[in-house]
Design a protein around this motif. Structure first.
Motif, PDB file in Angstrom:
ATOM      1  N   ALA A  84       0.833  -1.209   0.000  1.00 28.40           N
ATOM      2  CA  ALA A  84       0.000   0.000   0.000  1.00 28.40           C
ATOM      3  C   ALA A  84       0.866   1.257   0.000  1.00 28.40           C
ATOM      4  O   ALA A  84       0.582   2.231  -0.719  1.00 28.40           O
ATOM      5  CB  ALA A  84      -0.927  -0.011   1.205  1.00 28.40           C
ATOM      6  N   PHE A  85       1.949   1.242   0.786  1.00 31.01           N
ATOM      7  CA  PHE A  85       2.821   2.422   0.854  1.00 31.01           C
ATOM      8  C   PHE A  85       3.550   2.661  -0.460  1.00 31.01           C
ATOM      9  O   PHE A  85       3.544   3.775  -0.999  1.00 31.01           O
ATOM     10  CB  PHE A  85       3.835   2.260   1.986  1.00 31.01           C
ATOM     11  N   HIS A  86       4.169   1.609  -1.007  1.00 26.27           N
ATOM     12  CA  HIS A  86       4.997   1.795  -2.198  1.00 26.27           C
ATOM     13  C   HIS A  86       4.157   2.104  -3.436  1.00 26.27           C
ATOM     14  O   HIS A  86       4.610   2.849  -4.311  1.00 26.27           O
ATOM     15  CB  HIS A  86       5.864   0.556  -2.429  1.00 26.27           C
ATOM     16  N   ILE A  87       2.945   1.547  -3.529  1.00 23.66           N
ATOM     17  CA  ILE A  87       2.090   1.898  -4.652  1.00 23.66           C
ATOM     18  C   ILE A  87       1.700   3.372  -4.590  1.00 23.66           C
ATOM     19  O   ILE A  87       1.591   4.054  -5.613  1.00 23.66           O
ATOM     20  CB  ILE A  87       0.833   0.994  -4.666  1.00 23.66           C
ATOM     21  N   SER A  88       1.503   3.880  -3.380  1.00 25.36           N
ATOM     22  CA  SER A  88       1.162   5.298  -3.228  1.00 25.36           C
ATOM     23  C   SER A  88       2.375   6.197  -3.425  1.00 25.36           C
ATOM     24  O   SER A  88       2.251   7.327  -3.912  1.00 25.36           O
ATOM     25  CB  SER A  88       0.554   5.549  -1.843  1.00 25.36           C
ATOM     26  N   ASP A  89       3.556   5.710  -3.067  1.00 26.31           N
ATOM     27  CA  ASP A  89       4.744   6.557  -3.033  1.00 26.31           C
ATOM     28  C   ASP A  89       5.581   6.509  -4.307  1.00 26.31           C
ATOM     29  O   ASP A  89       6.203   7.499  -4.684  1.00 26.31           O
ATOM     30  CB  ASP A  89       5.615   6.135  -1.835  1.00 26.31           C
ATOM     31  N   SER A  90       5.601   5.365  -4.980  1.00 30.16           N
ATOM     32  CA  SER A  90       6.505   5.174  -6.116  1.00 30.16           C
ATOM     33  C   SER A  90       5.835   5.549  -7.432  1.00 30.16           C
ATOM     34  O   SER A  90       4.758   5.041  -7.763  1.00 30.16           O
ATOM     35  CB  SER A  90       6.968   3.713  -6.167  1.00 30.16           C
ATOM     36  N   ARG A  91       6.483   6.393  -8.196  1.00 30.79           N
ATOM     37  CA  ARG A  91       5.941   6.778  -9.502  1.00 30.79           C
ATOM     38  C   ARG A  91       5.896   5.600 -10.461  1.00 30.79           C
ATOM     39  O   ARG A  91       4.937   5.426 -11.210  1.00 30.79           O
ATOM     40  CB  ARG A  91       6.775   7.908 -10.102  1.00 30.79           C
ATOM     41  N   SER A  92       6.957   4.787 -10.452  1.00 32.79           N
ATOM     42  CA  SER A  92       7.008   3.662 -11.383  1.00 32.79           C
ATOM     43  C   SER A  92       5.947   2.615 -11.054  1.00 32.79           C
ATOM     44  O   SER A  92       5.319   2.045 -11.963  1.00 32.79           O
ATOM     45  CB  SER A  92       8.398   3.020 -11.370  1.00 32.79           C
ATOM     46  N   LEU A  93       5.718   2.372  -9.757  1.00 36.64           N
ATOM     47  CA  LEU A  93       4.701   1.388  -9.381  1.00 36.64           C
ATOM     48  C   LEU A  93       3.297   1.921  -9.626  1.00 36.64           C
ATOM     49  O   LEU A  93       2.395   1.160  -9.990  1.00 36.64           O
ATOM     50  CB  LEU A  93       4.871   0.985  -7.916  1.00 36.64           C
ATOM     51  N   ARG A  94       3.096   3.212  -9.437  1.00 31.32           N
ATOM     52  CA  ARG A  94       1.789   3.802  -9.744  1.00 31.32           C
ATOM     53  C   ARG A  94       1.500   3.694 -11.242  1.00 31.32           C
ATOM     54  O   ARG A  94       0.381   3.395 -11.651  1.00 31.32           O
ATOM     55  CB  ARG A  94       1.754   5.270  -9.310  1.00 31.32           C
ATOM     56  N   ARG A  95       2.529   3.917 -12.047  1.00 32.81           N
ATOM     57  CA  ARG A  95       2.351   3.802 -13.486  1.00 32.81           C
ATOM     58  C   ARG A  95       2.085   2.352 -13.882  1.00 32.81           C
ATOM     59  O   ARG A  95       1.220   2.072 -14.708  1.00 32.81           O
ATOM     60  CB  ARG A  95       3.586   4.338 -14.207  1.00 32.81           C
ATOM     61  N   PHE A  96       2.804   1.423 -13.258  1.00 30.26           N
ATOM     62  CA  PHE A  96       2.614   0.013 -13.569  1.00 30.26           C
ATOM     63  C   PHE A  96       1.205  -0.451 -13.194  1.00 30.26           C
ATOM     64  O   PHE A  96       0.583  -1.222 -13.935  1.00 30.26           O
ATOM     65  CB  PHE A  96       3.647  -0.837 -12.821  1.00 30.26           C
ATOM     66  N   CYS A  97       0.705   0.022 -12.059  1.00 26.54           N
ATOM     67  CA  CYS A  97      -0.632  -0.379 -11.584  1.00 26.54           C
ATOM     68  C   CYS A  97      -1.747   0.483 -12.173  1.00 26.54           C
ATOM     69  O   CYS A  97      -2.905   0.358 -11.762  1.00 26.54           O
ATOM     70  CB  CYS A  97      -0.686  -0.331 -10.060  1.00 26.54           C
ATOM     71  N   ARG A  98      -1.387   1.379 -13.100  1.00 23.43           N
ATOM     72  CA  ARG A  98      -2.353   2.231 -13.791  1.00 23.43           C
ATOM     73  C   ARG A  98      -3.132   3.111 -12.811  1.00 23.43           C
ATOM     74  O   ARG A  98      -4.367   3.155 -12.831  1.00 23.43           O
ATOM     75  CB  ARG A  98      -3.310   1.368 -14.629  1.00 23.43           C
ATOM     76  N   ILE A  99      -2.374   3.779 -11.940  1.00 26.75           N
ATOM     77  CA  ILE A  99      -2.955   4.724 -10.982  1.00 26.75           C
ATOM     78  C   ILE A  99      -2.505   6.121 -11.381  1.00 26.75           C
ATOM     79  O   ILE A  99      -1.304   6.369 -11.537  1.00 26.75           O
ATOM     80  CB  ILE A  99      -2.511   4.412  -9.540  1.00 26.75           C
ATOM     81  N   GLY A 100      -3.442   7.020 -11.553  1.00 22.98           N
ATOM     82  CA  GLY A 100      -3.117   8.370 -11.995  1.00 22.98           C
ATOM     83  C   GLY A 100      -2.414   9.195 -10.928  1.00 22.98           C
ATOM     84  O   GLY A 100      -2.383   8.849  -9.749  1.00 22.98           O
ATOM     85  N   ILE A 101      -1.845  10.314 -11.364  1.00 19.90           N
ATOM     86  CA  ILE A 101      -1.092  11.190 -10.464  1.00 19.90           C
ATOM     87  C   ILE A 101      -1.964  11.704  -9.324  1.00 19.90           C
ATOM     88  O   ILE A 101      -1.527  11.816  -8.175  1.00 19.90           O
ATOM     89  CB  ILE A 101      -0.493  12.378 -11.250  1.00 19.90           C
ATOM     90  N   PHE A 102      -3.214  11.995  -9.627  1.00 22.83           N
ATOM     91  CA  PHE A 102      -4.083  12.612  -8.631  1.00 22.83           C
ATOM     92  C   PHE A 102      -4.938  11.597  -7.869  1.00 22.83           C
ATOM     93  O   PHE A 102      -5.758  11.977  -7.037  1.00 22.83           O
ATOM     94  CB  PHE A 102      -4.993  13.649  -9.309  1.00 22.83           C
TER      95      PHE A 102
END
Length: 454
Positions: A84-102
């Protein structure tokens, strides 16, 4: 209603070119080229309901996001809190999980609930889809395979009878206290947790069998009393006509642990008081992970968990993984593993290299009858090389090839958490193992495709 994939790509940051990020980008492309994976996961998330019927409620995580989050969890060996922390904190993991910037990301409870919904059968289907992708891209044809077994341990403490009796007493006391204090159920019982703990400690520090006998008798006595309290509580709660689902859940827990406590009491009484030898199939090794088996390796090392049988390919992909119940001999698994290879590839492999435990004249004849040209057992066990393979040279090469699966097993244990399963229950145990295999295969395929040609 849940979605298979995002209808529109969210606003995301650009990649930076870090090697791990490049691997994630390649894995993302592989997932996009095998969209059937999301169909499998979507069925689990929707609980088998038709999508058209779900018109209301929050969207939650899409099947794509759940799949990608589960893969990230395995690739980096995260806990749910870390995930939960790294998906919220990491840009690369957010991009991989298809989570937008906002977007905020997901809480660990949401990740836990959704990832645990993916059943073992779905992970097997995902693995087959990836093998089909590897075949289409000339990464793995399944013509030469190697088979070996290993053990994945359950997340339990050493299964001493004294510790299990103490566990039974403290869990039953906690549940009865919850029924009395939280639900105001009139239950008369005595909390024997402190007494049970003292007896358990005395048993552990006793110098001999005679010194252990007296505290064992008292520990059995308080366990029997706790079981009696639980039985009376079941009758009291069962006599209450209620629609309180929490109370019904508590009643089921009391029944569940009461039954396990009786089994632990019975096996301990037979062993300690009556001096019987209790067979492994009659024992409970943990009241928390009652599915746990005892696996004895080489007549010296005891492991508590489950035996898994792995088939590897020339590309280092794991072509098959079976989580076994009990402790079947390796020699009984050869035909099953070969048939599963035919199911996956439509034909039997041409060459098979197996560990010495699989060796037998019957298994050699079975493999040959199925069209396997060369069968190499690491230990001959009375078999001739020329009977197993077309030449001594082929036998030597296959024997060297078989050793490569040992490094693959070590990699799975070190990097993907296959030393010990931290998920609860046998269904989750199988999901844990198979999801680790899927993540390892994805990373292997990605690295194969990123490697320079030639």
């Amino acid at each position: 209603m849940r979605e298979k994939q995002q209808k529109q790509m969210p606003l995301i940051s650009l990649p930076t070119g870090h090697p791990r990020e490049v691997e994630l980008e390649m894995i993302s492309k592989i997932l996009d080229k095998t969209p059937n994976i999301y169909d499998h996961v979507l069925q689990d998330l929707n609980g088998g309901l038709k999508i058209e019927r779900q018109r209301t409620g929050a969207n939650g995580m899409s099947a794509e996001q759940v799949t990608r989050a589960a893969i990230v969890m395995k690739l980096f060996n995260f806990t749910y809190e870390d995930l939960a922390f790294h998906i919220s904190d990491s840009r690369s993991l957010r991009r991989f999980c298809r989570i937008g910037i906002f977007d905020k990301g997901f809480k660990k409870s949401a990740l836990n609930e959704n990832i645990k919904r993916i059943c073992p059968e779905t992970w097997e289907l995902i693995s087959l889809d990836l093998l089909a992708y590897a075949k289409d891209n000339n990464i793995e044809k399944g013509r030469t395979t190697r088979v070996d077994c290993t053990v994945v341990e359950s997340n339990i403490h050493p299964p001493c009878d004294s510790m299990q009796l103490y566990d039974a007493v403290r869990v039953l006391a906690r549940l009865l206290t919850q029924a009395r204090d939280d639900f105001k159920i009139k239950i008369v019982f005595t909390d024997h947790r402190r007494r049970a703990k003292r007896r358990m400690t005395a048993i552990q520090y006793a110098k001999g069998k005679k010194q252990r006998l007296s505290p064992y008798k008292d520990l059995l006595k308080v366990t029997q009393k706790s079981i009696g309290y639980a039985i009376k509580a079941e009758e009291t709660i069962g006599g209450i006509c209620t629609t309180n689902f929490e109370l019904l859940g508590l009643l089921n827990s009391i029944k569940h642990y009461s039954d396990l406590a009786r089994q632990v009491y019975d096996q301990t009484y037979r062993r300690v008081i009556q001096g019987e030898s209790v067979s492994a199939d009659q024992k409970v090794f943990s009241i928390f992970e009652e599915h746990t088996d005892i696996i004895i390796k080489d007549r010296r090392d005891n492991h508590y968990g489950h035996k898994i049988c792995l088939t590897g390919g020339a590309s280092n992909l794991i072509l098959d993984c079976v989580v076994l119940e009990g402790n079947p001999a390796d020699s009984t698994l050869v035909e099953q593993m070969l048939d599963r290879q035919k199911s996956a590839y439509g034909r039997y492999p041409l060459k098979v290299a197996l560990d010495g435990g699989f060796a037998s004249k019957g298994n050699l004849n079975t493999a040959k009858a199925k069209g396997v040209k060369d069968v190499c057992f690491a230990k001959k066990r009375g078999l001739e090389e020329i009977d197993m393979c077309r030449s001594h040279y082929v036998y030597k090469k296959l024997r060297q090839f078989r050793a490569g699966i040992e490094s693959g097993i070590s990699w799975l244990k070190r990097s993907f958490g296959l030393t010990r399963c931290t998920w609860k229950g046998f269904r989750s145990f199988k999901s844990y193992v198979l999801s680790s295999v899927v993540a390892a295969n994805l990373l292997t395929i990605a690295r194969k495709q990123l490697a320079p040609a030639g």
